[in-house]
Design a protein around this motif. Structure first.
Motif, PDB file in Angstrom:
ATOM      1  N   UNK A  20      43.583  35.033  53.296  1.00  0.00           N
ATOM      2  CA  UNK A  20      42.479  34.991  52.333  1.00  0.00           C
ATOM      3  C   UNK A  20      42.356  33.611  51.692  1.00  0.00           C
ATOM      4  N   UNK A  21      43.521  33.051  51.337  1.00  0.00           N
ATOM      5  CA  UNK A  21      43.497  31.732  50.699  1.00  0.00           C
ATOM      6  C   UNK A  21      42.987  30.677  51.681  1.00  0.00           C
ATOM      7  N   UNK A  22      43.430  30.779  52.922  1.00  0.00           N
ATOM      8  CA  UNK A  22      42.993  29.807  53.927  1.00  0.00           C
ATOM      9  C   UNK A  22      41.485  29.891  54.164  1.00  0.00           C
ATOM     10  N   UNK A  23      40.946  31.103  54.084  1.00  0.00           N
ATOM     11  CA  UNK A  23      39.492  31.266  54.202  1.00  0.00           C
ATOM     12  C   UNK A  23      38.781  30.362  53.222  1.00  0.00           C
ATOM     13  N   UNK A  24      39.240  30.444  51.977  1.00  0.00           N
ATOM     14  CA  UNK A  24      38.594  29.665  50.916  1.00  0.00           C
ATOM     15  C   UNK A  24      38.726  28.174  51.202  1.00  0.00           C
TER      16      UNK A  24
ATOM     17  N   UNK B 103      36.395  27.504  54.401  1.00  0.00           N
ATOM     18  CA  UNK B 103      34.992  27.874  54.275  1.00  0.00           C
ATOM     19  C   UNK B 103      34.553  27.725  52.816  1.00  0.00           C
ATOM     20  N   UNK B 104      33.901  26.637  52.498  1.00  0.00           N
ATOM     21  CA  UNK B 104      33.542  26.366  51.103  1.00  0.00           C
ATOM     22  C   UNK B 104      32.636  27.435  50.504  1.00  0.00           C
ATOM     23  N   UNK B 105      32.010  28.269  51.346  1.00  0.00           N
ATOM     24  CA  UNK B 105      31.134  29.309  50.783  1.00  0.00           C
ATOM     25  C   UNK B 105      31.931  30.400  50.081  1.00  0.00           C
ATOM     26  N   UNK B 106      33.218  30.526  50.474  1.00  0.00           N
ATOM     27  CA  UNK B 106      34.043  31.591  49.891  1.00  0.00           C
ATOM     28  C   UNK B 106      34.730  31.095  48.635  1.00  0.00           C
ATOM     29  N   UNK B 107      34.543  31.853  47.539  1.00  0.00           N
ATOM     30  CA  UNK B 107      35.172  31.498  46.255  1.00  0.00           C
ATOM     31  C   UNK B 107      35.845  32.732  45.695  1.00  0.00           C
TER      32      UNK B 107
ATOM     33  N   UNK C  15      33.858  23.699  66.539  1.00  0.00           N
ATOM     34  CA  UNK C  15      35.221  24.250  66.538  1.00  0.00           C
ATOM     35  C   UNK C  15      35.729  24.668  65.155  1.00  0.00           C
ATOM     36  N   UNK C  16      35.618  23.783  64.136  1.00  0.00           N
ATOM     37  CA  UNK C  16      36.175  24.190  62.832  1.00  0.00           C
ATOM     38  C   UNK C  16      35.601  25.525  62.353  1.00  0.00           C
ATOM     39  N   UNK C  17      34.310  25.738  62.535  1.00  0.00           N
ATOM     40  CA  UNK C  17      33.719  26.996  62.092  1.00  0.00           C
ATOM     41  C   UNK C  17      34.115  28.161  62.981  1.00  0.00           C
ATOM     42  N   UNK C  18      34.282  27.882  64.262  1.00  0.00           N
ATOM     43  CA  UNK C  18      34.662  28.950  65.184  1.00  0.00           C
ATOM     44  C   UNK C  18      36.098  29.394  64.953  1.00  0.00           C
ATOM     45  N   UNK C  19      36.880  28.548  64.256  1.00  0.00           N
ATOM     46  CA  UNK C  19      38.304  28.857  64.066  1.00  0.00           C
ATOM     47  C   UNK C  19      38.550  29.895  62.969  1.00  0.00           C
ATOM     48  N   UNK C  20      37.502  30.165  62.151  1.00  0.00           N
ATOM     49  CA  UNK C  20      37.723  31.059  61.007  1.00  0.00           C
ATOM     50  C   UNK C  20      38.273  32.437  61.417  1.00  0.00           C
TER      51      UNK C  20
END
Lengths: 321, 537
Positions: free
Chosen positions: A308-312, A315-319, A239-244
């Motif tokens: 955009x900020x929430x993505x980071x 999702x730790x891959x986003x910097x 779920x957490x990943x599917x929520x992106x």
């Protein structure tokens, strides 16, 4: 990260200025006259010119633009032609009403949408999945004004369970605190449902697709191989990943939180931003149109930034640098 | 309580179309005694703009101000003559250039201050102020000055005697002590507009923008407290939603029913439906300088060829009536013996044939000197009834071999074309009042800069208008304006189409309601609710 946010905010200033400028000229150049009602044989034609001068509408459009921009730079939104009150005051009154309605509708549609989407994905191609999909598509295709009117006729007129319109009953101020809250809640049921249900349907479809994709990933197979319960696999790992993707949706929904929902607000006589804006456009109430537009623009920028900020964050891959 | 029968007669005479007699025009049953108490909820479509008469241009807000919040100096009586409201008595000076008005005593503003001649002077001075742009400023320029004789007496001086001297004074009076510190340019933002302090039967309680405005009984009203405790106006912008709220009992009164719904609601035993005339009329204006419409006979032929009753039946569901004169039909000046030109396409053809129009090439379209009888008929965008009417008119005219090309223009474009006389014929409607000011519409001097867009010019009509406007009394003016209407009826610068009839829906819970063409809140101070019951919602 902080540097990134500051940069984005600074970049948005010229963007908003451009937006304001384009809107200003489009609104002014659009046909229509805020003083149309003065064309009436009961009123001497000179009166129209007096009022035009008083409102500053007799000036060339570029002069009006400079004046307006100057005032805006000082935080002045002007005075509404129609309501004869400062625009800022009107917005301060209207925004909370809209936020209450659209905020609850957003919670409702995200909550319901995510739950339905998860169920449909977990039971892919089952009877539940098909039923959810059909109902979702049905609700998504239903025009809000029609659904709203049907609900009013059923629940307010025929059954008498819910109030047909407005935020409160007549004489609500004579009620105690809890009866009054309950009264407010009853008034919210239909507009929140009508406003949220179509988006809930689309969120459910997104959620289903996104979760189905995640479920096929290797780490989910690993989780299952570890012998975790299906419930834990779905809720903790998938779920957490599917929520992106839903966060993108959230960013897109933010401006609409503020801009209101014109159809729902009109049908349920909800005094929000959507109705304010549309009324202002129809009566060529330029200061209100401009302020509402600018506010919507700010929210689009803010919504995108927030997404955009929430993505980071999720999702730790986003910097961002 | 105002009596029931006189109004019924007036209504029956006037509202033939709505089958008067089916519904009563007053909801009082004989022998019932009004009781105090209760909340009446009124549904309106749009929010109000301001409760300050100096800046408000909103019809519903004006109605509330006139009948609930403030006392006008004068008002219309049932038979459409002037009667005093705040004025107790008045007398003309021998030369008719001044009117001295004595005010009623013991009238107090809702904050306890007395209403005096100072307030009257302040109000008229402000309305006359050229910086304000008050709609009636030009008319009020006839009042040269206002003199306070003493607290209870005020004298108006006029530039010349005129028919409309007293009607000009039909203004509601505002509290000077709450407005005098507001510069006239900032009148828009005066606190009074948002939180009015009046001297009428109801006091302001609260106004939430786009939601509701609440008023309560003024126990100190000079004529005694009204029966209702509270009156709540709720803003419901959707037609279906407002009617649903009405049917479900959430609201007691609908300001204006949809024309298509009126007939069904008249049959519903839970409601009373009150029908009153639109103060105004719909018309086609012919450009009298246009080669096709130079001749009165051609204009008259157009009128004869348009089936106006069919338009009323089809577009207004029969809620309206065909009228003859550019004066509202309930005005004391309306020439009742002039009947609308009949629908008579054969006669129309004869008239056009007399003008030399024939179908020489057999294409079904009239022509003369090689030119077809065709023209553009323009109206403004956004009024569906007008747009539909154009198509029906096109259809009617086609039957006599005339081609009308309907055109719909955005309002400002429409207005600039009409003002600039760049049109063949246009369709629109005028609002009008009981008093008559035909000068702006039909006088030769009103062609430039006023409202005589058809460029109509007839020296006899000019003379009659000048003479009629200078008359001292309505009785003196009536025959003069009668002759004017006779000439206009023959000249047909306008083809008058119809007047609409509007209907107010009122729950039977509300008693004592009287509604006529003057206003739908006319006697709200006399409305009452049995047992003072609260609405079901």
């Amino acid at each position: 990260m902080i540097g990134y946010i500051v940069r984005r905010i600074l970049l948005s200033i010229p963007l908003l200025w451009a937006l304001a400028t384009v809107t200003f000229f489009i609104v002014r150049l659009a046909p229509g006259d805020p003083l149309a009602m003065y064309y009436n044989p009961e009123i001497d034609p000179s009166v129209m010119e007096t009022v035009r001068t008083r409102l500053g509408l007799d000036q060339p459009i570029h002069v009006q633009y400079v004046r307006w921009l100057g005032a805006l730079a000082q935080g002045e939104l002007g005075v509404s032609f129609k309501h004869h009150r400062p625009v800022a005051e009107i917005l301060a009154e209207t925004l909370p009403n809209t936020l209450l309605l659209t905020g609850l509708a957003l919670l409702f549609d995200l909550g319901l949408g995510v739950v339905l989407g998860v169920i449909a994905a977990v039971r892919q191609y089952s009877w539940t999945d098909h039923a959810t999909s059909i109902v979702a598509l049905f609700l998504y295709s239903m025009p809000g004004f029609w659904l709203g009117l049907m609900m009013i006729i059923l629940f307010a007129l025929k059954l008498g369970w819910l109030p047909a319109s407005q935020m409160e009953s007549v004489d609500a101020e004579f009620m105690g605190t809890f009866p009054r809250l309950w009264d407010r809640a009853l008034h919210l049921v239909m507009p929140v449902f009508v406003l949220g249900i179509a988006s809930a349907a689309s969120v459910a479809r997104y959620m289903r697709g996104s979760l189905l994709e995640v479920i096929r990933q290797d780490y989910i197979r690993t989780a299952r191989a570890k012998g975790l319960s299906e419930r834990r696999v779905i809720l903790r790992h998938a779920l957490p990943n599917a929520l992106i993707p839903i966060i993108t949706l959230l960013g897109l929904y933010l401006p609409y939180l503020i801009s209101g929902a014109i159809v729902t607000e009109t049908i349920f006589a909800w005094p929000g931003m959507g109705r304010l804006t549309i009324d202002a456009i129809f009566s060529r109430d330029y200061p209100v149109v401009m302020a509402a537009n600018l506010l919507a623009g700010v929210m689009v920028v803010a919504g995108n930034l927030l997404a955009d900020v929430l993505y980071a964050v999720v999702d730790p891959r986003i910097r961002y640098e | 309580m105002k009596s029931f029968f006189p109004f019924l007669n007036l209504a029956c005479a006037a509202i033939l179309l709505s089958g008067c007699g089916r519904e009563s025009s007053s909801t009082n049953n004989a022998g019932e005694t009004p009781v105090d108490g209760g909340t009446c909820v009124i549904g309106v479509f749009g929010d109000f703009d301001s409760f300050n008469e100096l800046v408000s241009t909103d019809a519903v807000a004006t109605t509330i101000m006139e009948h609930m919040l403030y006392m006008p100096l004068f008002e219309w009586s049932k038979d459409i003559t002037i009667q005093g409201r705040l004025a107790k008595s008045w007398e003309y000076s021998p030369d008719s250039l001044a009117i001295t008005v004595h005010l009623r005593e013991n009238v107090r503003w809702h904050d306890g201050q007395p209403t005096t001649a100072q307030d009257v002077k302040y109000t008229f001075d402000a309305m006359k102020n050229p910086k304000l742009g008050y709609p009636d400023t030009a008319a009020l320029n006839e009042v040269t000055s206002i003199e306070v004789v003493d607290d209870g007496t005020v004298r108006f001086h006029f530039a010349r005697p005129s028919l409309n001297q007293l009607p000009y004074l039909r203004k509601l009076i505002l509290p000077k002590h709450l407005l005098e510190h507001v510069p006239i340019e900032n009148m828009e933002s005066a606190e009074l507009g948002r939180a009015p302090v009046g001297n009428g039967p109801f006091r302001f309680v609260r106004w939430k923008r786009d939601q509701e405005a609440v008023f309560e009984a003024n126990p100190d009203f000079v004529d005694g407290r009204p029966h209702l405790d509270r009156v709540v106006f709720r803003v419901i912008p959707d037609q279906t939603a407002i009617e649903t709220a009405f049917k479900s009992g959430e609201i007691d009164v609908v300001e204006r029913l949809r024309l298509s719904e009126v007939a069904a609601l008249r049959q519903d035993p839970r409601f009373n439906v009150f029908t009153y005339e639109q103060r105004g009329y719909q018309f086609i204006g012919w450009n009298t300088r246009h080669p096709l419409f130079k001749s009165a006979a051609a204009r008259k032929a157009m009128t004869l060829a348009i089936d106006r009753q069919r338009i009323v039946d089809a577009l207004a569901f029969g809620e309206g009536k065909v009228t003859a004169n550019p004066v509202m039909s309930l005005s004391p000046f309306y020439a009742k013996d002039i009947t609308p030109h009949p629908y008579d396409p054969e006669r129309a053809k004869e008239l056009l044939a007399g003008e030399g129009w024939r179908d020489s090439n057999g294409d079904g379209i009239l022509d003369r000197d090689g030119k077809k009888f065709e023209f553009n008929l323009v109206t403004n965008l956004g009024n569906q009834m007008r747009e539909d009417a154009l198509v029906m008119i096109q259809d009617d005219l086609r039957k006599i071999g005339v081609v009308a090309k309907p055109q719909v223009r955005e309002w400002t474009v429409f207005l600039s074309e009409v003002k600039g006389k760049r049109f063949d014929a246009f369709h629109m409607g005028w609002e009008s009042d009981f008093i008559l000011n035909p000068y702006d519409l039909f006088h030769t001097k009103a062609i430039e800069g006023k409202y005589n867009m058809t460029s109509y010019s007839n020296p006899r009509v000019d003379a009659l208008i000048d003479q009629g406007m200078a008359a001292r009394t309505f009785e003196e003016a009536k025959p003069i304006f009668h002759e004017m209407q006779t000439i206009l009826h023959e000249d047909q610068p306008y083809t008058i189409l119809f007047e609409l009839a509007y209907s107010v829906g009122v729950s039977k819970r509300i008693h004592g309601v009287e509604i006529d063409v003057r206003s739908w809140l006319l006697n709200i101070e006399d409305w009452w609710i049995a047992n003072g019951s609260k609405p079901a919602a």
